[in-house]
Design a protein around this motif. Structure first.
Motif, PDB file in Angstrom:
ATOM      1  N   ILE A  53       0.835  -1.208   0.000  1.00 24.71           N
ATOM      2  CA  ILE A  53       0.000   0.000   0.000  1.00 24.71           C
ATOM      3  C   ILE A  53       0.868   1.255   0.000  1.00 24.71           C
ATOM      4  O   ILE A  53       0.619   2.199  -0.763  1.00 24.71           O
ATOM      5  CB  ILE A  53      -0.964  -0.020   1.207  1.00 24.71           C
ATOM      6  CG1 ILE A  53      -2.007  -1.125   1.007  1.00 24.71           C
ATOM      7  CG2 ILE A  53      -1.626   1.330   1.408  1.00 24.71           C
ATOM      8  CD1 ILE A  53      -2.857  -1.405   2.224  1.00 24.71           C
ATOM      9  N   VAL A  54       1.895   1.276   0.838  1.00 23.69           N
ATOM     10  CA  VAL A  54       2.801   2.431   0.885  1.00 23.69           C
ATOM     11  C   VAL A  54       3.498   2.612  -0.463  1.00 23.69           C
ATOM     12  O   VAL A  54       3.610   3.735  -0.974  1.00 23.69           O
ATOM     13  CB  VAL A  54       3.830   2.277   2.026  1.00 23.69           C
ATOM     14  CG1 VAL A  54       4.930   3.328   1.929  1.00 23.69           C
ATOM     15  CG2 VAL A  54       3.132   2.362   3.372  1.00 23.69           C
ATOM     16  N   ASN A  56       2.423   1.697  -3.442  1.00 19.27           N
ATOM     17  CA  ASN A  56       1.446   2.193  -4.420  1.00 19.27           C
ATOM     18  C   ASN A  56       1.147   3.672  -4.210  1.00 19.27           C
ATOM     19  O   ASN A  56       1.012   4.436  -5.177  1.00 19.27           O
ATOM     20  CB  ASN A  56       0.150   1.379  -4.344  1.00 19.27           C
ATOM     21  CG  ASN A  56       0.319   0.011  -4.960  1.00 19.27           C
ATOM     22  OD1 ASN A  56       1.165  -0.194  -5.815  1.00 19.27           O
ATOM     23  ND2 ASN A  56      -0.499  -0.928  -4.509  1.00 19.27           N
ATOM     24  N   LEU A  57       1.039   4.098  -2.966  1.00 23.90           N
ATOM     25  CA  LEU A  57       0.797   5.519  -2.693  1.00 23.90           C
ATOM     26  C   LEU A  57       1.972   6.377  -3.150  1.00 23.90           C
ATOM     27  O   LEU A  57       1.775   7.466  -3.708  1.00 23.90           O
ATOM     28  CB  LEU A  57       0.526   5.729  -1.197  1.00 23.90           C
ATOM     29  CG  LEU A  57      -0.809   5.181  -0.691  1.00 23.90           C
ATOM     30  CD1 LEU A  57      -0.900   5.322   0.827  1.00 23.90           C
ATOM     31  CD2 LEU A  57      -1.970   5.890  -1.362  1.00 23.90           C
ATOM     32  N   ASN A  59       4.013   5.624  -5.619  1.00 23.49           N
ATOM     33  CA  ASN A  59       3.931   5.656  -7.085  1.00 23.49           C
ATOM     34  C   ASN A  59       2.891   6.661  -7.556  1.00 23.49           C
ATOM     35  O   ASN A  59       3.137   7.424  -8.502  1.00 23.49           O
ATOM     36  CB  ASN A  59       3.586   4.270  -7.631  1.00 23.49           C
ATOM     37  CG  ASN A  59       4.789   3.367  -7.690  1.00 23.49           C
ATOM     38  OD1 ASN A  59       5.893   3.821  -7.943  1.00 23.49           O
ATOM     39  ND2 ASN A  59       4.561   2.091  -7.452  1.00 23.49           N
ATOM     40  N   LEU A  60       1.732   6.667  -6.930  1.00 21.42           N
ATOM     41  CA  LEU A  60       0.694   7.629  -7.309  1.00 21.42           C
ATOM     42  C   LEU A  60       1.166   9.056  -7.082  1.00 21.42           C
ATOM     43  O   LEU A  60       0.944   9.933  -7.916  1.00 21.42           O
ATOM     44  CB  LEU A  60      -0.586   7.377  -6.508  1.00 21.42           C
ATOM     45  CG  LEU A  60      -1.425   6.202  -6.956  1.00 21.42           C
ATOM     46  CD1 LEU A  60      -2.570   5.964  -5.971  1.00 21.42           C
ATOM     47  CD2 LEU A  60      -1.992   6.458  -8.338  1.00 21.42           C
ATOM     48  N   THR A  61       1.811   9.294  -5.968  1.00 19.35           N
ATOM     49  CA  THR A  61       2.289  10.637  -5.656  1.00 19.35           C
ATOM     50  C   THR A  61       3.321  11.106  -6.676  1.00 19.35           C
ATOM     51  O   THR A  61       3.255  12.237  -7.170  1.00 19.35           O
ATOM     52  CB  THR A  61       2.925  10.649  -4.244  1.00 19.35           C
ATOM     53  OG1 THR A  61       1.966  10.186  -3.305  1.00 19.35           O
ATOM     54  CG2 THR A  61       3.388  12.034  -3.864  1.00 19.35           C
TER      55      THR A  61
END
Length: 73
Positions: A53-54, A56-57, A59-61
């Motif tokens: 989850i961290v 992926n976050l 990567n999105l950021t």
């Protein structure tokens, strides 16, 4: 006692011993399986999911920054 009856007695003793070992071994194996499952599903799986989850976050950021969005066009 002839040789044939001695073999039969040995086979009966061997079969009884194998049944006892399988029963005890099965209980020990089941207990070990439950303990390992508890460790995996109770501790390791949540840790791996948290890292996912961290990641992926992050990567999105990073990938939603304007500078990077322009480079994909």
């Amino acid at each position: 006692m002839d040789a044939e009856s001695g073999r039969q007695r040995a086979m009966v003793c061997l079969n009884l011993t194998e049944k006892e070992n399988n029963t005890l071994g099965g209980e020990k194996a089941q207990a070990l399986f439950e303990e390992v499952s508890h460790v995996i599903y109770g501790f390791l799986l949540p840790i791996v999911c948290a890292f996912g989850i961290v990641g992926n976050l992050l990567n999105l950021t990073i990938l939603t920054r304007r500078k990077l969005q322009k480079s994909f066009r």
